[in-house]
Design a protein around this motif. Structure first.
Motif, mmCIF file in Angstrom:
data_model
loop_
_atom_site.group_PDB
_atom_site.id
_atom_site.type_symbol
_atom_site.label_atom_id
_atom_site.label_comp_id
_atom_site.label_asym_id
_atom_site.label_seq_id
_atom_site.Cartn_x
_atom_site.Cartn_y
_atom_site.Cartn_z
ATOM 1 N N LEU A 38 -82.473 24.283 -5.929
ATOM 2 C CA LEU A 38 -83.778 24.933 -5.726
ATOM 3 C C LEU A 38 -84.828 24.389 -6.697
ATOM 4 N N GLY A 39 -84.413 24.162 -7.945
ATOM 5 C CA GLY A 39 -85.339 23.620 -8.921
ATOM 6 C C GLY A 39 -85.850 22.250 -8.520
ATOM 7 N N MET A 40 -84.974 21.403 -8.015
ATOM 8 C CA MET A 40 -85.384 20.070 -7.578
ATOM 9 C C MET A 40 -86.301 20.156 -6.362
ATOM 10 N N ARG A 41 -86.023 21.106 -5.490
ATOM 11 C CA ARG A 41 -86.867 21.285 -4.302
ATOM 12 C C ARG A 41 -88.278 21.715 -4.700
ATOM 13 N N PHE A 42 -88.378 22.661 -5.627
ATOM 14 C CA PHE A 42 -89.696 23.100 -6.088
ATOM 15 C C PHE A 42 -90.401 21.977 -6.859
ATOM 16 N N ALA A 43 -89.636 21.179 -7.612
ATOM 17 C CA ALA A 43 -90.239 20.122 -8.415
ATOM 18 C C ALA A 43 -90.876 19.041 -7.544
ATOM 19 N N THR A 44 -90.237 18.719 -6.426
ATOM 20 C CA THR A 44 -90.775 17.676 -5.555
ATOM 21 C C THR A 44 -91.814 18.218 -4.587
#
Length: 279
Positions: free
Chosen positions: A32-38
């Motif tokens: 989820l963190g990577m999804r929000f970051a991109t």
């Protein structure tokens, strides 16, 4: 290791098992963190598999380098711009750092931090040391041309992405929340392991210990933090009042369920990602 086995022989395996299962939840929060970051609509299952595969890669290379390479290769498949593919790791790492610092500062204000009569911890000295290292690192990067040419463009792009987050509070909250979830899950997993070993420590103390260990181990460029993480975790647990045998046992079990065993699963996750052309 004889002491480890002695501690585990009388441990509650139900608590260890629950802590081990709970620890695997970090792959969902990291995804989820990577999804929000991109900011891209990336599928969560392959994203979670990617987080698992990173454990395998970090056995060969330091964690930051392995994670950046794997993430860039994965995001290229989804046509994410190369700049975002590289910088998102820095943004996610910055969010994680802010969460960890906030947790430690909160503990400093609300929790009695560990200290011993023989080795008193002067937290103001620790804070000054961290600031000093940061300033020296910045000066070195600024003075060395090759480092400056590498670091400055990444920092500039990261700043642009941070500005985007400021304009999108929901995305920023999602990224910070995902990183907070990861730290809380790891702290809770360590707490269950300590309960299993009859080594009492508050859950807040367990979170602080895992956060401090992560910060310290991240400073040493050893693949997977092998050896460094175990030593740091054991030391912080001893400072928190856990006896050395139980502290070392807890550190070994914690690393086993959060890194070593998942690394085996990471090998299969990497093969699955490559077979499905995500890498």
């Amino acid at each position: 290791f004889a002491d480890v086995w002695s501690s585990l022989s009388s441990a509650s395996w139900a608590h260890i098992g629950f802590g081990a299962v709970l620890a695997q939840g970090v792959y969902a929060t990291e995804a989820l963190g990577m999804r929000f970051a991109t900011g891209a609509a990336l599928p969560l299952v392959p994203l979670a598999a990617l987080q698992l595969s990173v454990r395998w890669i970090t056995l060969a290379v330091p964690s930051v380098a392995g994670r950046v390479g794997m993430n860039a290769a994965f995001l290229t498949h989804f046509e994410v711009p190369a700049t975002i593919a590289v910088v998102q790791g820095a943004v996610d790492g910055l969010a994680g750092f802010l969460v960890e610092v906030t947790l430690l500062l909160t503990a400093l204000l609300l929790v009695d931090l560990p200290s011993t009569p023989d080795v008193p911890i002067r937290w103001e000295v620790v804070a000054l040391a961290v600031v000093g290292v940061s300033v020296v690192s910045a000066l070195v990067v600024w003075r060395v041309r090759r480092l400056r040419e590498i670091v400055v463009p990444v920092v500039r792009d990261a700043y642009s992405m941070v500005a985007e987050f400021v304009r999108d509070p929901r995305r920023a909250a999602g990224l910070l929340g995902a990183n907070l979830g990861t730290r809380l899950i790891l702290g809770a997993a360590l707490w269950f392991i300590l309960v299993a070993l009859d080594a009492p420590l508050s859950i807040a103390g367990a979170v602080v210990v895992t956060v401090a260990t992560n910060l310290l181990a991240g400073l040493v460029p050893v693949p997977g933090g092998i050896g460094v993480a175990e030593a740091a975790l054991t030391s912080f647990l001893v400072l928190a009042g856990i006896d050395p045998e139980s502290a070392f046992s807890a550190a070994v079990v914690f690393r086993l369920v959060t890194f070593y065993l998942p690394s085996i699963g990471g090998w299969f996750a990497t093969r699955w990602l490559r077979r499905n052309e995500y890498l």
